[in-house]
Design a protein around this motif. Structure first.
Motif, short mmCIF file in Angstrom:
data_model
loop_
_atom_site.label_atom_id
_atom_site.label_comp_id
_atom_site.label_asym_id
_atom_site.label_seq_id
_atom_site.Cartn_x
_atom_site.Cartn_y
_atom_site.Cartn_z
N UNK A 66 -27.79 29.67 26.62
CA UNK A 66 -26.72 30.61 26.25
C UNK A 66 -27.30 31.76 25.41
N UNK A 67 -28.18 31.44 24.49
CA UNK A 67 -28.82 32.47 23.66
C UNK A 67 -29.65 33.41 24.52
N UNK A 68 -30.37 32.85 25.48
CA UNK A 68 -31.18 33.67 26.39
C UNK A 68 -30.30 34.63 27.16
N UNK A 69 -29.18 34.11 27.69
CA UNK A 69 -28.28 34.97 28.48
C UNK A 69 -27.70 36.09 27.62
N UNK A 70 -27.36 35.79 26.35
CA UNK A 70 -26.83 36.82 25.46
C UNK A 70 -27.88 37.89 25.21
#
Length: 621
Positions: free
Chosen positions: A610-614
């Protein structure tokens, strides 16, 4: 997670259904690989099995799944402590009730495990053959509910194998004392002779024999002439495996130490490993290799068996192995995860001479030496082959590859050959004319007409072969002599001086009755096309995201004191990176994510993704 929630099934179809459920829920895979399902079916039916699968082919699942499915405890006979501990750690991570009995345990710990065995509270128990043969252990086994016996590294029972262990000879007791318990013997390296011996010594002649293809298509095999081994090794690692984990094999302890020191001096994390090191240092170096990224182990053959690290990207040999079995097993430690990897080796004339001398000086009887000569000849044949190297390797194990593989050095750049008949006759004649008492360097000096005191003092400036070889360079003559020794036309003395003499095999060559085609070695300054330029590593398109997933895995591994790959293999992380799951349900569809690991780690890796996608979304705003 409790694996015993489902009552033991009694009919085959129910057991088979349960086996597929365990494969998916526990191990995180949807389907068995080729032959795995057939072996599992045989064992859950109560039948014996002899299994030959390549390293990384999934041998362990063949007995782990049936041991979980069948009522009772599966006993695994394993040759090394490191192998037991590694497998048990990985199984415990999956929620499997596994344990081992070995000398590392305190007496109280051992008693607890023995009690769990007798009460049937384990799915799998690992022990060494020495312990199994002890009367106390046999008494415990007679009291325990047993689901199966698994004999790992079964080639150790063969006296003609490369890893013979005398304790394995006593394992025929299983057939006598526990005839109703199914047995499975497993190995990754066994030619036809060794397979037959395994079956005879373990009384598995009537067992189902399951022989998988020996092909490891993800491994690129490359063998080159040895020029400057250290320089060649450095170039190979720098150009293709700069930050990768690998193993470098050397024949002697001194060479192991020197090579590790050389690599360390060039900035690599290289650690020596050989039987001469204190046990605590060997253990520490192995532990670092298992748990850290980018570590290179430089080792003798004392290192390797039982190492289950999946992300070894290369195995390099600076000296010639004694047999194709040894070569195949050692190179098989690369790329167990199925990702692209390299098996790289350099060898030269001195390797051939040294191994032949060691063989002739060994204490074995004539029959033993004859078998060992055949194995060394096969290894030399693999080195000098001009056709597809993989086809030649597989053919040795009785496995045929219909088409050239396209992923070995002889396929990428087919070697040139030349009519070496005249050169061979000159070389053999020179050996004969000088009295069959000299080594290669001296013989080449005579052939090339060198003007030196030694040749004149011996009178060899007067022999008919003096100066008749000036048409070939020193390097080309070395190639001729190497191939003559490899082909058995010349032999080195057993005293270690390197003097060459003729064998009966060379008679037709001297008489001109045979034509000889030799392999033309590439010029050492020329960079082989398609070899060093082909980087045999995982292709990562989003390096920062990949680093984030690996960092989380490393942190979780450090917290629990286990190697990172025990959490998830690289191939599992790569699938996460490609599929970007957003829910636990989607995460559970990734290969290698079973129910226990989903419960333990699913949320942690979802947070990283999720952090990567953000971060990626922010980069495009």
């Amino acid at each position: 997670m409790t694996l015993t929630a489902t009552p033991p099934a009694t009919d085959f179809q129910s057991l088979k259904t349960r086996a597929l459920d365990v494969l998916h829920q526990v191990f995180g895979f949807d389907d068995f690989r080729p032959l795995q399902g057939e072996v599992v079916d045989a064992l859950i039916s109560g039948n014996d099995a002899l299994v030959l699968m390549p390293t990384g082919g999934g041998k362990s699942l063949c007995y782990q799944v049936p041991a979980i499915v069948r009522p009772g405890v599966g006993l695994v006979i394993s040759p090394l402590i490191a192998l037991m501990q590694d497998q048990v750690t990985a199984l415990n991570q999956l929620g499997v009730r596994a344990a081992f009995l070995n000398s590392t345990l305190w007496p109280e710990e051992a008693r607890d495990i023995e009690n769990a065995l007798v009460r049937g509270e384990l799915d799998l128990l690992y022990c060494a053959p020495e312990r199994l043969l002890q009367p106390r252990m046999q008494q415990l086994l007679h009291q325990a509910p047993l689901s199966l016996f698994a004999i790992d590294e079964a080639h150790c029972v063969s006296q003609w194998g490369h890893d013979f262990r005398e304790d394995y000879l006593g394992l025929d007791i299983l057939e006598r004392e526990f005839s109703q318990v199914p047995r499975i013997a497993l190995t990754a390296t066994a030619d036809e002779r060794t397979r037959k011996e395994i079956a005879e010594r373990l009384h598995l002649q009537s067992a189902g024999h399951f022989v998988s293809s020996f092909d490891r298509p993800n491994i690129q095999y490359r063998i080159a002439q040895k020029d400057n081994a250290n320089k060649q090794l450095l170039a190979f690692i720098k150009e293709e495996h700069q930050s990768d984990c690998g193993i470098v094999y050397c024949l002697s302890r001194n060479k192991v130490e020197a090579t590790a020191k050389m690599l360390s001096g060039k900035g690599y994390m290289a650690l020596p490993y050989h039987a001469g090191l204190p046990a605590d240092i060997r253990a520490a170096h192995q532990e670092r290799f298992l748990r850290e990224d980018g570590v290179i182990i430089v080792a003798t053959i004392a290192f390797g068996m039982g190492i289950d690290k999946p992300d070894v990207r290369f195995v390099a040999h600076l000296d010639l192995p004694k047999s194709i079995e040894a070569y195949y097993q050692e190179t098989g430690r690369a790329g167990r995860d199925g990702a692209p990897s390299n098996a790289w080796m350099v060898y030269g004339l001195q390797d051939v001479i040294k191994l032949r001398q060691m063989l002739e000086a060994s204490p074995g009887n004539d029959h033993f030496k004859r078998v060992e000569r055949q194995k060394l000849d096969a290894m030399l044949g693999l080195c000098e082959v001009t056709s597809c190297r993989r086809q030649s390797l597989l053919r040795y194990f009785g496995d045929e590859l219909e088409q050239p593989c396209g992923n070995c050095d002889t396929c990428i750049e087919p070697p040139q050959t030349w009519d070496g008949t005249v050169a061979v006759q000159k070389a053999l004649s020179c050996v004969f004319r000088t009295g069959q008492r000299y080594g290669v360097t001296y013989l080449i000096d005579v052939l090339r007409g060198a003007d030196n005191e030694r040749i004149r003092s011996q009178g060899h400036d007067k022999v008919s072969t003096f100066g008749i070889g000036q048409d070939l360079s020193t390097q080309q003559w070395k190639s001729v002599f190497r191939q003559l020794v490899a082909g058995g036309y010349l032999q080195a003395d057993a005293e270690g001086y390197g003097a060459l003499s003729l064998t009966e095999t060379c008679r037709p060559l001297l008489k001109g009755e045979d034509t000889v085609w030799l392999r033309r070695d590439p010029e050492t300054k020329r960079k082989p096309k398609g070899s060093a330029s082909v980087k045999r590593t995982l292709v990562i398109e989003d390096q920062p995201a990949w680093d984030s997933l690996r960092a989380r895995r490393k942190a979780l591994a450090d917290e629990q004191g286990v190697p990172p790959y025990v959490i998830f293999h690289d191939t599992t992380l790569l699938e996460m990176l490609e599929r970007r799951p957003k829910t636990l349900e989607e995460m559970g569809e990734i290969n290698g994510v079973g129910a226990a690991k989903l419960d333990r780690y699913g949320q942690a890796f979802l947070e990283v993704i999720a952090t990567i996608d953000v971060e990626n979304a922010s980069a495009f705003e």
